[in-house]
Design an enzyme around this catalytic site. Structure first.
Site, short mmCIF file in Angstrom:
data_model
loop_
_atom_site.label_atom_id
_atom_site.label_comp_id
_atom_site.label_asym_id
_atom_site.label_seq_id
_atom_site.Cartn_x
_atom_site.Cartn_y
_atom_site.Cartn_z
CD GLU A 176 13.22 34.78 -51.19
OE1 GLU A 176 13.51 33.59 -50.90
OE2 GLU A 176 12.54 35.08 -52.18
CD GLU B 18 15.14 36.35 -55.94
OE1 GLU B 18 14.57 35.24 -56.08
OE2 GLU B 18 16.05 36.54 -55.10
#
Length: 526
Positions: free
Chosen positions: A162, A307
């Site tokens: 991220e 995720e």
């Protein structure tokens, strides 16, 4: 260490306002009267681096690609990798996503048949961006070696984690693509281009929609110029776009977010997008990305859900009931193989996460340490049918070794108004884990003495039950009577794991080191 008075207030009070210690999550409201189709960031800060709907058969997605799980390592006492790998196999989890390239972990995955995504931490991006030689060395040591010598089925290399989160304030904007390019070149040079694919796990905050509708989706304007080269490189190398989607975060940061829209039961008022109805946030979020890719000429790029999950503690909406409902609902949702309106077909996904991690940063929220479908010791938290076992239930870890059956609690004759209490509790929570204490959490119903005992025990267990770890200026005492109250567990820690490289899992191993820490504590706070 957390401020003394703040923690003392949290622990002694029966209720709090539910606030967390530093919420770094950014919220972008895309529609004032409707929940945004986009997920909000779940910042895994500091990482070096899951309804009781029945499933009648192994789902199509599992049959095609297998359900995956994120396996993190930010735990004070890690389960030995061999135990975790056996647990993965016995649960039919066919893919794992790692946040680093830990040697012992990868070695344990050898010859397991489990597909692996190895991770490159964000703090290594600048090195690989500036040095193709460094990238080649990393690939040789962490990919080629394990593929050739340990028979590890490495299928992906996750370059960063991220890295474009808005909360990083652009720190990794200029290094992510060069690092990705150099890692890809290194994989090609190693002769693994067709076997190992690069990707960049990104948060759903990389795309946005002015109207809140998926069809208006595009990459964020301030990172658009950085996203396109990444997407093109992925496309040129037949590699996937990896996205992390978290409906829980939207519910966590927006009290007006419609709860039912986070789940998959079909009870939410749908979002109508040009005749296409979206009944849950996941589909809308996913298709916002599909539209963003399509608008930029990459409509056929494969997508991986890196995720997705729901935490079980640390917040009023992080509980066993919601976690089971979300994760089982997600499994049922993808079981039909329908996919989303814009992308019919099997969904390639990794649940977040496999096991709780008690050393994770709680900057995004106290829930960060409670995402696992298994507890820290590999025991299932709730009934979850992944469609991969004959029993339809999660299979616990076996042969787990625990410390002695003893706990540290506040002495029965110690006074709550003792001047040492506040400092002791602050110290215990600062180095232990008190995220189960607070408003509407699993231990939110404890009285003041119970809160103090919970804090003491957390520190005591993390320090391997050493006698010095239950002193607290004479306030603590060791008991062999389990202080657990209802759903509030006073944990017994597992024995520390010693990795092949000599690494120790466990906060403080040597008595001398603990004594020195305590001396500093006494001098500074007392």
């Amino acid at each position: 260490m957390f401020p003394l008075l703040l923690f003392f207030f949290l622990l002694l009070a029966h209720r709090s306002n539910g606030s967390t210690f530093g919420n770094s999550v950014d919220h972008v409201s895309l529609n004032s009267n409707k929940a945004s189709a986009l997920s909000q960031p779940k910042a895994d800060i500091g990482s070096i681096s899951s309804s009781s709907v029945k499933m009648s058969a192994v789902n199509h997605a599992v049959a095609v690609g297998g359900i995956g799980a994120n396996w993190g390592s930010q735990s004070s006492h890690r389960l030995p990798p061999e135990i975790v790998v056996r647990m993965l196999r016995e649960n039919g989890i066919q893919k794992v996503k790692l946040f680093d390239a830990d040697y012992d972990t990868l070695r344990a995955l050898g010859r397991s048949g489990i597909q692996v995504m190895v991770g490159i931490p964000n703090d290594m991006l600048s090195t690989f961006a500036s040095s193709s030689k460094a990238a080649e060395k990393w690939v040789s040591q962490n990919v080629s070696h394990h593929v050739a010598n340990n028979n590890v089925l490495i299928r992906y290399v996750a370059v960063g984690n991220e890295p474009f989160l808005e909360t990083y304030n652009g720190t990794f904007l200029r290094t992510t693509f060069p690092a990705l390019r150099n890692i890809q070149d290194a994989i090609t040079k190693a002769g693994l281009r067709n076997q190992v694919k690069v990707t960049v796990p990104l948060n759903a905050d990389v795309y946005t929609s002015p109207s809140g509708l998926p069809s208006d989706g595009d990459f964020r304007a301030n990172i658009h110029e950085y996203m396109i080269p990444i997407v093109k490189l992925l496309s040129d190398n037949e590699a996937p776009f990896t996205i992390n989607i978290y409906p829980f975060i939207s519910l966590y940061i927006d009290s007006n977010f419609p709860v039912e829209y986070a789940f998959f039961d079909g009870n939410a008022s749908p979002v109508n997008d040009g005749g296409t109805s979206y009944y849950n946030m996941f589909d809308a979020n996913h298709d916002t990305l599909v539209w963003a890719l399509q608008k930029n000429g990459f409509g056929n790029l494969p997508i991986i859900i890196g995720e997705i999950g729901w935490p079980t503690d640390g917040d009023r909406n992080a509980n066993l009931e919601y976690a089971q409902r979300f994760n089982q609902g997600f499994m049922a949702h993808i079981s039909a193989g329908r996919g989303t309106p814009m992308r019919p077909g099997p969904v390639d996904a990794y649940l977040f996460s496999l096991i709780d991690e008690d050393d994770k940063s709680i900057q995004p929220g106290n829930f960060e340490r409670h995402w696992g479908i298994f507890r820290f010791d590999g025991q299932p938290k709730y009934a979850l049918n992944l469609g991969t076992t004959s029993s339809g239930s999660l299979v616990p870890a076996r042969n787990v070794s625990y410390l002695e059956q003893k706990w540290c609690i506040m002495k029965p004759n110690a006074r709550l108004d003792d001047t040492q209490v506040a400092a002791s509790v602050s110290y215990a929570c600062g180095l232990g884990d008190c995220t189960c204490l607070g408003y509407q959490t699993s231990c939110g119903g404890l009285d003041a003495r119970g809160n103090i005992s919970f804090a003491f025990n957390s520190y005591y267990q993390k320090n391997n039950q050493q006698d010095e770890a239950c002193k607290f200026n004479g306030l603590g005492t060791v008991t062999r009577a389990d202080p657990t109250v209802g759903n509030c567990r006073f944990n017994i820690m597992i024995k520390p794991y010693y990795g092949g490289g000599g690494r120790i899992s466990g906060c403080v191993k040597k008595t001398l080191g603990l004594v020195l820490v305590l001396i500093v504590f006494f001098l500074n706070d007392l």
